[in-house]
Design an enzyme around this catalytic site. Structure first.
Site, PDB file in Angstrom:
ATOM      1  N   ARG A 163       0.882  -1.178   0.000  1.00 28.89           N
ATOM      2  CA  ARG A 163       0.000   0.000   0.000  1.00 28.89           C
ATOM      3  C   ARG A 163       0.914   1.220   0.000  1.00 28.89           C
ATOM      4  NH1 ARG A 163      -5.447   1.278   3.394  1.00 28.89           N
ATOM      5  NH2 ARG A 163      -6.124  -0.245   1.850  1.00 28.89           N
ATOM      6  N   GLN A 178     -10.220  -4.059  -3.365  1.00 30.46           N
ATOM      7  CA  GLN A 178     -11.567  -3.673  -2.930  1.00 30.46           C
ATOM      8  C   GLN A 178     -12.620  -4.121  -3.936  1.00 30.46           C
ATOM      9  OE1 GLN A 178     -12.412  -1.850   0.073  1.00 30.46           O
ATOM     10  NE2 GLN A 178     -14.405  -2.619  -0.529  1.00 30.46           N
TER      11      GLN A 178
HETATM   12  N1  NVA Z   1      -9.938   6.553  -1.650  1.00 28.75           N
HETATM   13  C1  NVA Z   1      -9.616   6.124  -0.314  1.00 28.75           C
HETATM   14  C2  NVA Z   1      -9.853   4.662  -0.168  1.00 28.75           C
HETATM   15  C3  NVA Z   1      -9.579   4.140   1.214  1.00 28.75           C
HETATM   16  C4  NVA Z   1      -9.768   2.647   1.335  1.00 28.75           C
HETATM   17  C5  NVA Z   1      -8.165   6.461  -0.019  1.00 28.75           C
HETATM   18  O1  NVA Z   1      -7.322   6.293  -0.906  1.00 28.75           O
HETATM   19  O2  NVA Z   1      -7.877   6.908   1.081  1.00 28.75           O
HETATM   20  N1   CP Z   2     -11.372  -0.206   2.293  1.00 29.24           N
HETATM   21  C1   CP Z   2     -10.115  -0.297   2.731  1.00 29.24           C
HETATM   22  O1   CP Z   2      -9.166  -0.512   1.978  1.00 29.24           O
HETATM   23  O2   CP Z   2      -9.987  -0.161   4.081  1.00 29.24           O
HETATM   24  P1   CP Z   2      -8.643   0.009   4.886  1.00 29.24           P
HETATM   25  O3   CP Z   2      -8.051   1.347   4.506  1.00 29.24           O
HETATM   26  O4   CP Z   2      -9.072  -0.041   6.325  1.00 29.24           O
HETATM   27  O5   CP Z   2      -7.700  -1.106   4.533  1.00 29.24           O
END
Ligand code: NVA
Ligand code: CP
Length: 298
Positions: free
Chosen positions: A101, A131
């Site tokens: 991530r 997701q």
């Molecule tokens: N668009 C959001 C998704 C979080 C799961 C982000 O990137 O923070």
């Molecule tokens: N939806 C999602 O990716 O959640 P987290 O940021 O908690 O991993």
């Protein structure tokens, strides 16, 4: 060495995507059916916060006999400037799969280029394909085949929206998108998938005839300092019961979470009957387990 990666949904064929969704539901009903991964390790490199994605990967690995190794950028040499390419070369000699991530999608691609083991996108600024595995599994469980249906994306043209664009292409559904001016989805991506996408002027237009309505936070991770200014610019883009009234009578509501009640979604909708966000969240674990099984055995 070449191996299967999962950097965007486009790393799957349509058939593979559909098979993963079906497998995720199968594993949900019968966890013991999962292929074992005894002694295997999934490395988790997270440069942004996470609840669902991290827990889903860790629990999934534990359940199949493997383990997950969590590394935040603060705890590893990445945070002190070790190049991503070097990190990839080293880690991929020790672990069996890596989920990352991070911010720039190009960082993920660089890691994958130098990795000997499968690399999974656990969210970048541009895409969040894991997701979509859960979202599509959830739709299938509640409503069956999504082919030919209309899905409405309301709000930021962000990483989630981009993954919905990829899903529309692979699963052959129509995606209507309504975003505030200046927050539209990537133009090139939209142009490349124009057959499946309809850009709409208003949320009302986008949700008309939709079987699924989806939104996401107005300020994503890394955009915290824009939160206040975005509140004003996104006014009128809240998804609530009134807006859902323009969709199909049995339309579902999804949100990847975390949600901000009273901003992009009203509390009554998020906690109401058309919302399937808790199933969607649970399915992160089943679908990521299916994904790991697929990648480790490809
Ligand atoms: N668009 C959001 C998704 C979080 C799961 C982000 O990137 O923070
Ligand atoms: N939806 C999602 O990716 O959640 P987290 O940021 O908690 O991993």
């Amino acid at each position: 060495m070449s191996c299967r990666h999962f950097l965007t949904l486009k790393d799957l064929s349509s058939d593979e995507f559909r098979a993963l969704i079906a497998r995720a539901s199968e594993l949900k009903g019968n966890p013991a059916a999962a292929k074992r991964a005894d002694g295997k390790t999934l490395g988790l490199i997270f440069e942004k916060s996470s609840t669902r994605t991290r827990v889903a990967f860790e629990v999934a690995m534990n359940q199949v006999g493997g383990s997950a190794l969590f590394l935040s950028s603060n705890d590893s040499q990445l945070g002190r400037g070790e190049p991503i390419e070097d990190t990839a070369r080293v880690l991929s000699r020790m672990v069996d799969c890596v989920a990352i991530r991070t911010f720039h999608h190009s960082q993920l691609e660089s890691f994958a280029r130098y990795s000997q083991v499968p690399v999974i996108n656990a969210l970048t600024d541009d895409y969040h394909p894991c997701q979509l595995l859960a979202d599509m599994q959830t739709f299938a469980e509640h409503r069956g085949d999504i082919t030919g249906k209309r899905v409405a994306w309301i709000g930021d043209g962000n990483n989630m929206c981009h993954s919905y664009i990829n899903a529309a292409e692979l699963l052959d559904f129509e995606l209507t998108i309504a975003s505030p001016a200046g927050f539209e989805a990537n133009e090139a991506l939209v142009a490349a998938h124009s057959k499946r996408i309809k850009l709409c002027e208003t949320p009302q237009e986008a949700v008309a005839g939709a079987s699924l309505v989806v939104t996401d936070v107005w300020a994503s991770m890394g955009q915290e300092d824009e939160q206040a200014s975005r509140l004003a610019k996104f006014a009128g883009f809240q998804v609530n019961s009134q807006l859902m009234g323009n969709a199909e009578h049995d339309a579902l509501f999804m949100h990847c979470l975390p949600a901000h009640r009273g901003e992009e979604v009203s509390a009554e909708l998020l906690d109401g009957e058309s919302s399937v966000v808790w199933d969607e969240a649970e399915n992160r674990m089943h679908s990521q387990k299916a994904l790991i099984e697929f990648l480790l055995n490809s």
